[in-house]
Design an enzyme around this catalytic site. Sequence first.
Site, PDB file in Angstrom:
ATOM      1  N   SER A 337       0.853  -1.182   0.000  1.00 43.12           N
ATOM      2  CA  SER A 337       0.000   0.000   0.000  1.00 43.12           C
ATOM      3  C   SER A 337       0.894   1.239   0.000  1.00 43.12           C
ATOM      4  O   SER A 337       1.820   1.338   0.810  1.00 43.12           O
ATOM      5  CB  SER A 337      -0.886   0.018   1.252  1.00 43.12           C
ATOM      6  N   CYS A 507      -7.409  -1.464   7.171  1.00 39.93           N
ATOM      7  CA  CYS A 507      -6.224  -1.974   6.454  1.00 39.93           C
ATOM      8  C   CYS A 507      -5.407  -2.821   7.419  1.00 39.93           C
ATOM      9  O   CYS A 507      -5.123  -2.398   8.545  1.00 39.93           O
ATOM     10  CB  CYS A 507      -5.374  -0.826   5.905  1.00 39.93           C
ATOM     11  N   ASP A 552      -8.693  -2.989   2.821  1.00 43.17           N
ATOM     12  CA  ASP A 552      -7.474  -3.379   2.107  1.00 43.17           C
ATOM     13  C   ASP A 552      -6.741  -4.319   3.055  1.00 43.17           C
ATOM     14  O   ASP A 552      -5.960  -3.880   3.896  1.00 43.17           O
ATOM     15  CB  ASP A 552      -6.643  -2.140   1.785  1.00 43.17           C
ATOM     16  N   TRP A 554      -5.113  -8.444   4.114  1.00 43.08           N
ATOM     17  CA  TRP A 554      -4.390  -9.625   3.620  1.00 43.08           C
ATOM     18  C   TRP A 554      -4.239 -10.616   4.760  1.00 43.08           C
ATOM     19  O   TRP A 554      -4.278 -10.257   5.935  1.00 43.08           O
ATOM     20  CB  TRP A 554      -3.014  -9.220   3.084  1.00 43.08           C
TER      21      TRP A 554
END
Length: 555
Positions: A337, A507, A552, A554
Amino acid sequence: MLSTLAGAGVAVGLGTRRCQWTGRTLLWLLNNLYNKATTRVDNKQTQHGVFGLGNKTYEHYNKVAIYVDKRLEELGANRVFELGLGDDDANIEDDFITWKDRFWPAVCDHFGIEGSGEEVLIRQYRLLEQPDVQPDRIYTGEIARLHSMQNQRPPFDAKNPFLAPIRVNRELHKGGGRSCMHIELNIEGSKMRYDAGDHVAMYPINDKSLVEKLGQLCNADLDTVFSLINTDTDSSKKHPFPCPTTYRTALTHYLEITAIPRTHILKELAEYCTDEADKELLRSMASLAPEGKEKYQSWIQDACRNVVHILEDIKSCKPPLDHVCELLPRLQPRYYSISSSAKLHPTDVHVTAVLVEYKTPTGRINKGVATTYLKNKQPTGGEEVKVPVFIRKSQFRLPTKPETPIIMVGPGTGLAPFRGFIQERQYLRDEGKTVGESVLYFGCRKSTEDYIYESELDDWVKKGTLTLKTAFSRDQAKKIYVQHLLEQDADLIWDVIGEKKGHFYICGDAKNMAVDVRNILTKILSTKGNMSEADAVQYLKKMEAQKRYSADVWS
Protein backbone atom coordinates in the site's frame (compact mmCIF):
# COMPACT_ATOMS: atom_id res chain seq x y z
CA MET A 1 -10.91 -23.03 -12.16
CA LEU A 2 -13.71 -24.43 -14.27
CA SER A 3 -13.29 -27.62 -16.25
CA THR A 4 -15.52 -28.13 -19.27
CA LEU A 5 -15.33 -31.47 -20.97
CA ALA A 6 -17.32 -30.78 -24.12
CA GLY A 7 -18.88 -27.74 -25.73
CA ALA A 8 -18.48 -24.26 -24.30
CA GLY A 9 -15.83 -23.54 -21.72
CA VAL A 10 -15.13 -20.67 -19.38
CA ALA A 11 -12.15 -20.13 -17.08
CA VAL A 12 -12.52 -17.88 -14.06
CA GLY A 13 -9.75 -16.98 -11.62
CA LEU A 14 -10.04 -14.78 -8.54
CA GLY A 15 -7.03 -13.69 -6.48
CA THR A 16 -7.15 -14.30 -2.74
CA ARG A 17 -4.85 -11.67 -1.30
CA ARG A 18 -6.19 -8.25 -2.21
CA CYS A 19 -9.11 -8.48 -4.58
CA GLN A 20 -9.93 -4.98 -5.76
CA TRP A 21 -13.33 -5.79 -7.28
CA THR A 22 -16.36 -4.23 -5.64
CA GLY A 23 -19.52 -6.32 -5.33
CA ARG A 24 -21.07 -4.30 -8.15
CA THR A 25 -18.15 -4.92 -10.51
CA LEU A 26 -18.19 -8.65 -9.71
CA LEU A 27 -21.92 -8.84 -10.32
CA TRP A 28 -21.54 -7.04 -13.65
CA LEU A 29 -18.79 -9.44 -14.73
CA LEU A 30 -20.81 -12.52 -13.82
CA ASN A 31 -24.01 -11.31 -15.47
CA ASN A 32 -22.06 -10.42 -18.61
CA LEU A 33 -20.40 -13.82 -18.60
CA TYR A 34 -23.63 -15.75 -18.23
CA ASN A 35 -25.67 -13.64 -20.65
CA LYS A 36 -23.14 -14.69 -23.27
CA ALA A 37 -23.22 -18.27 -22.02
CA THR A 38 -26.98 -18.63 -22.55
CA THR A 39 -26.53 -18.94 -26.30
CA ARG A 40 -23.86 -21.61 -25.90
CA VAL A 41 -25.26 -24.06 -23.35
CA ASP A 42 -27.89 -25.97 -25.33
CA ASN A 43 -29.26 -29.52 -25.31
CA LYS A 44 -26.91 -30.56 -22.53
CA GLN A 45 -23.97 -30.50 -24.95
CA THR A 46 -21.79 -28.88 -22.32
CA GLN A 47 -20.42 -31.20 -19.65
CA HIS A 48 -19.10 -29.36 -16.63
CA GLY A 49 -17.20 -29.77 -13.41
CA VAL A 50 -16.09 -26.81 -11.30
CA PHE A 51 -13.34 -26.40 -8.73
CA GLY A 52 -13.05 -23.02 -7.01
CA LEU A 53 -9.98 -21.26 -5.65
CA GLY A 54 -10.71 -19.17 -2.56
CA ASN A 55 -9.76 -18.24 0.98
CA LYS A 56 -12.13 -18.63 3.93
CA THR A 57 -10.83 -15.51 5.64
CA TYR A 58 -12.63 -13.45 2.99
CA GLU A 59 -16.33 -12.71 3.10
CA HIS A 60 -17.12 -13.86 -0.45
CA TYR A 61 -15.37 -17.21 -0.14
CA ASN A 62 -15.44 -18.96 -3.55
CA LYS A 63 -18.40 -16.82 -4.64
CA VAL A 64 -17.35 -16.97 -8.31
CA ALA A 65 -17.03 -20.77 -8.43
CA ILE A 66 -20.34 -21.28 -6.64
CA TYR A 67 -22.09 -18.84 -8.98
CA VAL A 68 -20.53 -20.34 -12.13
CA ASP A 69 -21.48 -23.86 -11.08
CA LYS A 70 -25.06 -22.88 -10.26
CA ARG A 71 -25.54 -20.82 -13.42
CA LEU A 72 -24.21 -23.53 -15.74
CA GLU A 73 -26.69 -25.96 -14.20
CA GLU A 74 -29.51 -23.43 -14.65
CA LEU A 75 -28.56 -23.04 -18.32
CA GLY A 76 -28.87 -26.77 -18.93
CA ALA A 77 -25.26 -27.91 -18.77
CA ASN A 78 -24.76 -31.52 -17.75
CA ARG A 79 -22.91 -31.94 -14.47
CA VAL A 80 -20.20 -34.58 -14.60
CA PHE A 81 -18.97 -34.09 -11.04
CA GLU A 82 -19.79 -32.14 -7.89
CA LEU A 83 -18.50 -28.66 -7.11
CA GLY A 84 -15.14 -28.56 -5.33
CA LEU A 85 -13.96 -25.66 -3.18
CA GLY A 86 -10.33 -24.96 -2.33
CA ASP A 87 -9.31 -22.96 0.74
CA ASP A 88 -5.97 -21.17 0.45
CA ASP A 89 -6.07 -20.37 4.18
CA ALA A 90 -5.65 -24.11 4.84
CA ASN A 91 -4.18 -26.39 2.13
CA ILE A 92 -5.66 -25.56 -1.26
CA GLU A 93 -3.57 -28.15 -3.07
CA ASP A 94 -4.76 -30.90 -0.76
CA ASP A 95 -8.34 -29.77 -1.41
CA PHE A 96 -7.76 -29.91 -5.16
CA ILE A 97 -6.01 -33.29 -5.20
CA THR A 98 -8.76 -34.84 -3.04
CA TRP A 99 -11.36 -33.49 -5.49
CA LYS A 100 -9.33 -34.40 -8.60
CA ASP A 101 -8.76 -38.00 -7.50
CA ARG A 102 -12.54 -38.52 -7.48
CA PHE A 103 -13.17 -36.26 -10.49
CA TRP A 104 -11.20 -38.28 -13.07
CA PRO A 105 -12.81 -41.67 -12.32
CA ALA A 106 -16.20 -39.93 -12.61
CA VAL A 107 -15.16 -38.49 -16.00
CA CYS A 108 -13.95 -41.88 -17.24
CA ASP A 109 -17.16 -43.51 -16.09
CA HIS A 110 -19.31 -40.79 -17.68
CA PHE A 111 -17.63 -41.07 -21.09
CA GLY A 112 -16.94 -44.80 -21.00
CA ILE A 113 -13.17 -44.38 -20.92
CA GLU A 114 -10.96 -47.08 -19.46
CA GLY A 115 -8.17 -45.71 -17.32
CA SER A 116 -4.82 -47.44 -17.02
CA GLY A 117 -4.86 -47.06 -13.25
CA GLU A 118 -1.23 -45.94 -13.32
CA GLU A 119 -0.09 -42.36 -12.78
CA VAL A 120 2.75 -41.45 -15.10
CA LEU A 121 4.83 -38.37 -14.38
CA ILE A 122 5.39 -36.54 -17.65
CA ARG A 123 7.48 -33.41 -17.93
CA GLN A 124 5.86 -30.39 -19.51
CA TYR A 125 9.11 -28.84 -20.78
CA ARG A 126 12.22 -30.19 -22.45
CA LEU A 127 15.70 -28.86 -21.82
CA LEU A 128 17.72 -27.17 -24.56
CA GLU A 129 21.22 -26.06 -23.58
CA GLN A 130 22.38 -23.12 -25.71
CA PRO A 131 26.09 -22.45 -25.24
CA ASP A 132 26.39 -20.59 -28.56
CA VAL A 133 23.69 -17.93 -28.00
CA GLN A 134 25.01 -14.39 -28.32
CA PRO A 135 25.19 -12.60 -24.93
CA ASP A 136 22.86 -9.82 -26.11
CA ARG A 137 20.09 -12.43 -26.75
CA ILE A 138 20.16 -13.83 -23.20
CA TYR A 139 17.57 -12.67 -20.66
CA THR A 140 19.16 -11.25 -17.52
CA GLY A 141 16.04 -10.62 -15.40
CA GLU A 142 13.68 -8.81 -17.78
CA ILE A 143 10.00 -9.67 -17.30
CA ALA A 144 9.02 -9.66 -20.97
CA ARG A 145 10.92 -7.47 -23.45
CA LEU A 146 14.62 -8.23 -23.90
CA HIS A 147 16.85 -5.35 -22.69
CA SER A 148 13.84 -3.55 -21.16
CA MET A 149 15.85 -2.81 -18.02
CA GLN A 150 18.57 -1.09 -20.05
CA ASN A 151 16.29 0.65 -22.55
CA GLN A 152 13.45 1.92 -20.39
CA ARG A 153 10.39 3.27 -22.16
CA PRO A 154 6.79 3.83 -21.05
CA PRO A 155 4.12 2.74 -20.48
CA PHE A 156 5.31 0.95 -17.37
CA ASP A 157 3.27 -1.96 -16.05
CA ALA A 158 3.55 -5.55 -14.79
CA LYS A 159 5.40 -6.69 -17.92
CA ASN A 160 7.49 -3.55 -18.21
CA PRO A 161 8.42 -2.30 -14.71
CA PHE A 162 10.13 1.04 -14.12
CA LEU A 163 13.54 1.07 -12.46
CA ALA A 164 12.85 3.51 -9.65
CA PRO A 165 15.76 4.99 -7.70
CA ILE A 166 15.49 4.69 -3.91
CA ARG A 167 15.89 8.15 -2.41
CA VAL A 168 15.38 7.23 1.24
CA ASN A 169 15.58 3.95 3.15
CA ARG A 170 15.35 4.53 6.89
CA GLU A 171 14.42 2.57 9.98
CA LEU A 172 11.09 3.38 11.68
CA HIS A 173 11.31 1.14 14.76
CA LYS A 174 13.10 2.46 17.83
CA GLY A 175 13.83 -0.95 19.37
CA GLY A 176 12.38 -4.36 20.12
CA GLY A 177 14.56 -6.36 17.74
CA ARG A 178 12.27 -6.03 14.72
CA SER A 179 12.70 -3.74 11.73
CA CYS A 180 10.25 -1.59 9.76
CA MET A 181 11.49 0.36 6.74
CA HIS A 182 10.33 3.68 5.32
CA ILE A 183 11.34 3.74 1.65
CA GLU A 184 10.91 6.55 -0.85
CA LEU A 185 10.97 5.63 -4.56
CA ASN A 186 11.53 8.28 -7.22
CA ILE A 187 9.15 7.84 -10.19
CA GLU A 188 10.00 11.13 -11.93
CA GLY A 189 9.99 10.77 -15.71
CA SER A 190 8.10 7.45 -15.66
CA LYS A 191 4.69 9.00 -16.53
CA MET A 192 3.26 6.75 -13.81
CA ARG A 193 0.53 8.36 -11.71
CA TYR A 194 -0.96 7.30 -8.42
CA ASP A 195 -3.62 8.25 -5.92
CA ALA A 196 -3.57 7.82 -2.16
CA GLY A 197 -4.69 4.23 -1.50
CA ASP A 198 -3.08 2.69 -4.61
CA HIS A 199 -0.47 -0.08 -4.47
CA VAL A 200 3.10 -0.13 -5.69
CA ALA A 201 4.34 -3.51 -6.91
CA MET A 202 7.99 -4.44 -6.77
CA TYR A 203 9.89 -7.30 -8.40
CA PRO A 204 12.38 -8.64 -5.83
CA ILE A 205 15.28 -11.01 -6.37
CA ASN A 206 16.23 -14.10 -4.36
CA ASP A 207 19.11 -14.21 -1.93
CA LYS A 208 22.35 -14.98 -3.80
CA SER A 209 23.59 -17.45 -1.17
CA LEU A 210 20.41 -19.54 -1.55
CA VAL A 211 20.81 -19.54 -5.33
CA GLU A 212 24.41 -20.74 -5.01
CA LYS A 213 23.39 -23.42 -2.50
CA LEU A 214 20.66 -24.76 -4.80
CA GLY A 215 23.11 -24.94 -7.69
CA GLN A 216 25.55 -26.92 -5.53
CA LEU A 217 22.86 -29.31 -4.29
CA CYS A 218 21.88 -30.09 -7.89
CA ASN A 219 25.52 -30.35 -9.07
CA ALA A 220 24.85 -27.69 -11.72
CA ASP A 221 26.87 -24.96 -13.39
CA LEU A 222 24.73 -21.87 -12.72
CA ASP A 223 26.17 -20.02 -15.71
CA THR A 224 24.88 -22.59 -18.22
CA VAL A 225 22.66 -20.92 -20.84
CA PHE A 226 19.48 -22.87 -21.48
CA SER A 227 15.83 -22.79 -22.51
CA LEU A 228 12.89 -24.85 -21.28
CA ILE A 229 10.60 -25.51 -24.25
CA ASN A 230 6.98 -26.60 -23.91
CA THR A 231 6.45 -30.10 -25.29
CA ASP A 232 2.89 -29.09 -26.25
CA THR A 233 3.54 -27.27 -29.53
CA ASP A 234 0.00 -25.89 -29.60
CA SER A 235 0.36 -24.15 -26.24
CA SER A 236 0.69 -20.37 -26.23
CA LYS A 237 3.07 -20.67 -23.28
CA LYS A 238 6.34 -21.62 -24.96
CA HIS A 239 8.53 -21.19 -21.85
CA PRO A 240 7.85 -21.12 -18.09
CA PHE A 241 9.89 -17.89 -17.84
CA PRO A 242 11.89 -15.72 -20.28
CA CYS A 243 14.36 -17.86 -22.26
CA PRO A 244 17.17 -18.29 -23.13
CA THR A 245 18.72 -17.44 -19.80
CA THR A 246 21.14 -18.89 -17.26
CA TYR A 247 20.28 -21.02 -14.25
CA ARG A 248 21.65 -18.22 -12.07
CA THR A 249 19.25 -15.69 -13.59
CA ALA A 250 16.28 -18.07 -13.49
CA LEU A 251 16.81 -18.86 -9.79
CA THR A 252 17.53 -15.23 -8.93
CA HIS A 253 14.82 -13.40 -10.87
CA TYR A 254 12.15 -15.83 -12.08
CA LEU A 255 11.51 -18.60 -9.52
CA GLU A 256 10.13 -18.75 -5.96
CA ILE A 257 12.88 -20.78 -4.33
CA THR A 258 11.82 -19.89 -0.75
CA ALA A 259 8.17 -20.93 -1.16
CA ILE A 260 6.88 -23.91 0.83
CA PRO A 261 6.72 -26.61 -1.90
CA ARG A 262 3.38 -28.17 -2.75
CA THR A 263 2.96 -31.95 -2.65
CA HIS A 264 3.23 -32.42 -6.43
CA ILE A 265 6.82 -31.10 -6.23
CA LEU A 266 7.67 -33.67 -3.54
CA LYS A 267 6.22 -36.42 -5.74
CA GLU A 268 8.52 -35.40 -8.60
CA LEU A 269 11.59 -35.00 -6.37
CA ALA A 270 11.06 -38.50 -4.96
CA GLU A 271 12.01 -39.98 -8.35
CA TYR A 272 15.55 -38.62 -7.97
CA CYS A 273 16.27 -40.25 -4.59
CA THR A 274 18.83 -43.05 -4.63
CA ASP A 275 17.93 -44.05 -1.08
CA GLU A 276 14.63 -45.95 -0.86
CA ALA A 277 13.83 -44.55 2.61
CA ASP A 278 14.22 -40.99 1.29
CA LYS A 279 12.07 -41.82 -1.72
CA GLU A 280 9.36 -43.29 0.49
CA LEU A 281 9.41 -40.24 2.79
CA LEU A 282 8.78 -37.83 -0.10
CA ARG A 283 6.16 -40.08 -1.68
CA SER A 284 4.38 -40.44 1.66
CA MET A 285 4.23 -36.66 2.18
CA ALA A 286 2.88 -36.26 -1.36
CA SER A 287 0.09 -38.77 -0.73
CA LEU A 288 -3.44 -38.29 0.57
CA ALA A 289 -2.98 -40.86 3.33
CA PRO A 290 -3.67 -39.35 6.80
CA GLU A 291 -0.17 -40.18 8.04
CA GLY A 292 1.33 -38.63 4.88
CA LYS A 293 -0.68 -35.43 5.38
CA GLU A 294 0.45 -35.30 8.99
CA LYS A 295 4.08 -35.74 7.99
CA TYR A 296 3.77 -33.04 5.29
CA GLN A 297 2.25 -30.67 7.84
CA SER A 298 4.99 -31.22 10.43
CA TRP A 299 8.05 -31.81 8.23
CA ILE A 300 7.34 -29.27 5.48
CA GLN A 301 4.82 -26.65 6.58
CA ASP A 302 5.44 -26.36 10.33
CA ALA A 303 9.21 -26.57 9.81
CA CYS A 304 9.02 -23.98 6.96
CA ARG A 305 11.23 -26.07 4.68
CA ASN A 306 11.75 -24.74 1.16
CA VAL A 307 13.29 -26.71 -1.73
CA VAL A 308 16.84 -25.82 -0.62
CA HIS A 309 16.19 -27.17 2.88
CA ILE A 310 14.60 -30.35 1.51
CA LEU A 311 17.60 -31.11 -0.69
CA GLU A 312 19.95 -30.32 2.22
CA ASP A 313 18.12 -32.74 4.53
CA ILE A 314 17.39 -35.50 2.00
CA LYS A 315 20.90 -35.97 0.78
CA SER A 316 20.24 -38.78 -1.71
CA CYS A 317 17.87 -36.56 -3.68
CA LYS A 318 19.81 -35.06 -6.60
CA PRO A 319 17.35 -33.73 -9.20
CA PRO A 320 18.59 -32.10 -12.40
CA LEU A 321 18.38 -28.33 -11.99
CA ASP A 322 16.33 -27.88 -15.18
CA HIS A 323 13.56 -30.05 -13.68
CA VAL A 324 13.66 -28.04 -10.44
CA CYS A 325 13.27 -24.89 -12.55
CA GLU A 326 10.23 -26.45 -14.22
CA LEU A 327 8.64 -27.40 -10.90
CA LEU A 328 9.08 -24.18 -8.93
CA PRO A 329 6.42 -21.44 -9.22
CA ARG A 330 7.21 -18.07 -10.77
CA LEU A 331 8.59 -15.35 -8.52
CA GLN A 332 5.72 -12.88 -8.14
CA PRO A 333 5.81 -9.13 -7.60
CA ARG A 334 5.16 -7.98 -4.04
CA TYR A 335 2.45 -5.37 -3.48
CA TYR A 336 2.60 -2.60 -0.91
CA SER A 337 0.00 0.00 0.00
CA ILE A 338 1.44 3.37 -0.98
CA SER A 339 1.99 5.43 2.18
CA SER A 340 2.05 8.87 0.56
CA SER A 341 -0.21 11.29 -1.30
CA ALA A 342 0.58 12.30 -4.86
CA LYS A 343 -0.72 15.80 -4.08
CA LEU A 344 2.16 16.25 -1.67
CA HIS A 345 4.66 13.90 -3.35
CA PRO A 346 3.86 13.77 -7.11
CA THR A 347 7.23 12.29 -8.10
CA ASP A 348 7.77 10.00 -5.10
CA VAL A 349 6.09 6.82 -3.88
CA HIS A 350 6.50 5.95 -0.20
CA VAL A 351 6.51 2.36 1.08
CA THR A 352 6.22 1.10 4.67
CA ALA A 353 7.41 -2.49 5.09
CA VAL A 354 8.26 -4.76 8.04
CA LEU A 355 11.35 -6.91 7.57
CA VAL A 356 10.39 -10.59 7.56
CA GLU A 357 12.95 -12.75 9.37
CA TYR A 358 12.33 -15.68 11.72
CA LYS A 359 13.91 -18.82 13.13
CA THR A 360 12.37 -22.13 12.04
CA PRO A 361 11.99 -25.29 14.18
CA THR A 362 15.01 -26.73 12.37
CA GLY A 363 17.18 -23.83 13.60
CA ARG A 364 17.40 -22.12 10.22
CA ILE A 365 16.82 -18.40 9.71
CA ASN A 366 14.20 -17.78 7.01
CA LYS A 367 14.03 -14.34 5.44
CA GLY A 368 11.36 -12.61 3.39
CA VAL A 369 12.40 -12.33 -0.25
CA ALA A 370 11.22 -8.77 -0.90
CA THR A 371 11.90 -7.15 2.47
CA THR A 372 15.42 -8.62 2.66
CA TYR A 373 16.04 -7.34 -0.87
CA LEU A 374 14.78 -3.88 0.13
CA LYS A 375 16.73 -3.82 3.40
CA ASN A 376 19.96 -4.19 1.42
CA LYS A 377 19.02 -1.40 -1.00
CA GLN A 378 20.63 1.53 0.82
CA PRO A 379 21.17 4.75 -1.19
CA THR A 380 24.69 5.51 0.06
CA GLY A 381 27.95 6.52 -1.57
CA GLY A 382 26.34 8.68 -4.26
CA GLU A 383 25.45 5.73 -6.52
CA GLU A 384 21.79 5.30 -7.48
CA VAL A 385 20.11 2.19 -6.12
CA LYS A 386 17.09 1.12 -8.19
CA VAL A 387 14.25 -1.39 -7.94
CA PRO A 388 11.77 -2.47 -10.68
CA VAL A 389 8.25 -1.26 -9.85
CA PHE A 390 4.83 -0.50 -11.31
CA ILE A 391 1.62 1.02 -9.94
CA ARG A 392 -1.62 -0.92 -9.40
CA LYS A 393 -4.80 1.13 -9.12
CA SER A 394 -7.07 0.46 -6.17
CA GLN A 395 -10.68 0.99 -5.08
CA PHE A 396 -9.35 2.13 -1.69
CA ARG A 397 -10.16 5.82 -2.05
CA LEU A 398 -10.79 8.96 -0.04
CA PRO A 399 -14.33 10.38 -0.35
CA THR A 400 -14.90 12.57 -3.41
CA LYS A 401 -15.99 15.40 -1.12
CA PRO A 402 -13.22 16.34 1.33
CA GLU A 403 -15.77 17.53 3.92
CA THR A 404 -16.98 13.92 4.37
CA PRO A 405 -15.78 12.53 7.73
CA ILE A 406 -13.73 9.33 7.76
CA ILE A 407 -12.71 6.63 10.23
CA MET A 408 -9.52 4.66 9.56
CA VAL A 409 -8.46 1.45 11.33
CA GLY A 410 -4.83 0.55 10.62
CA PRO A 411 -2.68 -1.23 13.22
CA GLY A 412 1.01 -1.79 12.40
CA THR A 413 1.83 -1.29 8.73
CA GLY A 414 -1.91 -1.11 8.14
CA LEU A 415 -1.26 2.58 8.82
CA ALA A 416 0.47 2.88 5.41
CA PRO A 417 -2.41 3.98 3.14
CA PHE A 418 -3.85 6.20 5.89
CA ARG A 419 -0.60 8.14 6.07
CA GLY A 420 -1.30 9.04 2.44
CA PHE A 421 -4.93 9.88 3.26
CA ILE A 422 -3.95 12.20 6.13
CA GLN A 423 -1.21 13.86 4.05
CA GLU A 424 -3.82 14.62 1.40
CA ARG A 425 -6.33 16.01 3.89
CA GLN A 426 -3.65 18.19 5.46
CA TYR A 427 -2.70 19.44 2.00
CA LEU A 428 -6.34 20.37 1.28
CA ARG A 429 -6.66 22.16 4.63
CA ASP A 430 -3.48 24.10 3.91
CA GLU A 431 -5.13 25.22 0.67
CA GLY A 432 -8.03 26.57 2.66
CA LYS A 433 -10.54 23.85 1.83
CA THR A 434 -13.06 22.51 4.34
CA VAL A 435 -12.08 19.00 5.42
CA GLY A 436 -14.22 16.61 7.45
CA GLU A 437 -13.15 14.88 10.64
CA SER A 438 -10.43 12.23 10.21
CA VAL A 439 -10.27 9.61 12.97
CA LEU A 440 -7.43 7.08 13.04
CA TYR A 441 -7.27 3.94 15.18
CA PHE A 442 -3.65 2.82 15.29
CA GLY A 443 -2.11 -0.01 17.28
CA CYS A 444 1.31 -1.57 17.84
CA ARG A 445 3.14 -3.52 20.54
CA LYS A 446 4.95 -0.80 22.50
CA SER A 447 4.87 2.99 22.23
CA THR A 448 8.64 3.12 22.78
CA GLU A 449 9.54 0.53 20.13
CA ASP A 450 7.26 0.19 17.09
CA TYR A 451 5.13 3.33 17.11
CA ILE A 452 5.80 4.25 13.47
CA TYR A 453 5.42 7.83 12.18
CA GLU A 454 4.78 9.02 15.74
CA SER A 455 6.00 12.59 15.23
CA GLU A 456 4.01 12.99 12.01
CA LEU A 457 0.83 11.76 13.64
CA ASP A 458 1.35 14.07 16.63
CA ASP A 459 1.90 17.00 14.27
CA TRP A 460 -1.38 16.30 12.41
CA VAL A 461 -3.18 16.08 15.75
CA LYS A 462 -1.75 19.45 16.85
CA LYS A 463 -2.87 21.02 13.56
CA GLY A 464 -6.40 19.75 14.10
CA THR A 465 -6.39 17.54 10.99
CA LEU A 466 -6.45 14.21 12.85
CA THR A 467 -8.19 12.62 15.81
CA LEU A 468 -5.87 9.83 16.96
CA LYS A 469 -6.78 6.75 19.01
CA THR A 470 -3.87 4.48 19.96
CA ALA A 471 -3.65 0.95 21.38
CA PHE A 472 -0.26 -0.32 22.60
CA SER A 473 -0.92 -3.99 23.24
CA ARG A 474 2.10 -4.70 25.45
CA ASP A 475 2.41 -1.47 27.42
CA GLN A 476 0.24 -2.94 30.17
CA ALA A 477 -0.54 -6.34 31.68
CA LYS A 478 -3.80 -6.78 29.78
CA LYS A 479 -3.41 -6.51 26.02
CA ILE A 480 -5.34 -3.72 24.31
CA TYR A 481 -6.01 -3.75 20.56
CA VAL A 482 -7.74 -1.34 18.19
CA GLN A 483 -10.84 -3.55 18.41
CA HIS A 484 -11.20 -2.63 22.11
CA LEU A 485 -11.00 1.08 21.32
CA LEU A 486 -13.72 0.75 18.69
CA GLU A 487 -16.03 -0.96 21.20
CA GLN A 488 -15.51 1.98 23.59
CA ASP A 489 -16.27 4.56 20.87
CA ALA A 490 -19.69 3.34 19.74
CA ASP A 491 -21.20 6.86 19.91
CA LEU A 492 -18.42 8.39 17.83
CA ILE A 493 -18.58 5.65 15.21
CA TRP A 494 -22.35 5.84 14.88
CA ASP A 495 -22.14 9.63 14.58
CA VAL A 496 -19.64 9.37 11.70
CA ILE A 497 -21.07 6.47 9.68
CA GLY A 498 -24.71 6.62 10.78
CA GLU A 499 -25.59 10.28 11.25
CA LYS A 500 -23.04 11.99 8.99
CA LYS A 501 -22.82 9.24 6.33
CA GLY A 502 -19.05 9.15 6.61
CA HIS A 503 -16.61 6.55 5.26
CA PHE A 504 -15.03 3.65 7.14
CA TYR A 505 -11.69 2.06 6.20
CA ILE A 506 -9.77 -1.01 7.42
CA CYS A 507 -6.22 -1.97 6.45
CA GLY A 508 -4.22 -4.90 7.81
CA ASP A 509 -4.80 -8.48 8.95
CA ALA A 510 -7.79 -10.14 7.27
CA LYS A 511 -7.93 -13.25 9.43
CA ASN A 512 -8.48 -11.76 12.87
CA MET A 513 -8.45 -7.96 13.08
CA ALA A 514 -10.64 -7.22 10.06
CA VAL A 515 -13.20 -9.88 11.06
CA ASP A 516 -13.34 -8.52 14.62
CA VAL A 517 -13.75 -4.94 13.40
CA ARG A 518 -16.60 -5.88 11.08
CA ASN A 519 -18.36 -7.74 13.89
CA ILE A 520 -17.96 -4.76 16.22
CA LEU A 521 -19.36 -2.44 13.55
CA THR A 522 -22.37 -4.71 13.13
CA LYS A 523 -22.94 -4.61 16.89
CA ILE A 524 -22.63 -0.80 17.02
CA LEU A 525 -25.06 -0.40 14.12
CA SER A 526 -27.52 -2.69 15.89
CA THR A 527 -27.39 -0.90 19.25
CA LYS A 528 -26.93 2.74 18.22
CA GLY A 529 -28.95 2.54 15.02
CA ASN A 530 -31.78 0.54 16.56
CA MET A 531 -31.42 -2.19 13.92
CA SER A 532 -31.73 -5.93 13.99
CA GLU A 533 -28.50 -7.84 13.39
CA ALA A 534 -29.70 -8.74 9.88
CA ASP A 535 -30.45 -5.07 9.13
CA ALA A 536 -27.03 -4.06 10.47
CA VAL A 537 -25.36 -6.58 8.15
CA GLN A 538 -27.35 -5.18 5.22
CA TYR A 539 -26.42 -1.63 6.24
CA LEU A 540 -22.73 -2.57 6.00
CA LYS A 541 -23.29 -4.20 2.62
CA LYS A 542 -25.00 -1.02 1.43
CA MET A 543 -22.01 0.99 2.68
CA GLU A 544 -19.73 -1.29 0.65
CA ALA A 545 -21.86 -0.82 -2.48
CA GLN A 546 -21.70 2.97 -1.96
CA LYS A 547 -17.93 2.71 -1.42
CA ARG A 548 -18.36 4.06 2.10
CA TYR A 549 -16.88 0.89 3.64
CA SER A 550 -13.51 -0.23 2.23
CA ALA A 551 -11.06 -2.91 3.29
CA ASP A 552 -7.47 -3.38 2.11
CA VAL A 553 -6.61 -6.57 3.97
CA TRP A 554 -4.39 -9.62 3.62
CA SER A 555 -3.89 -12.94 5.42
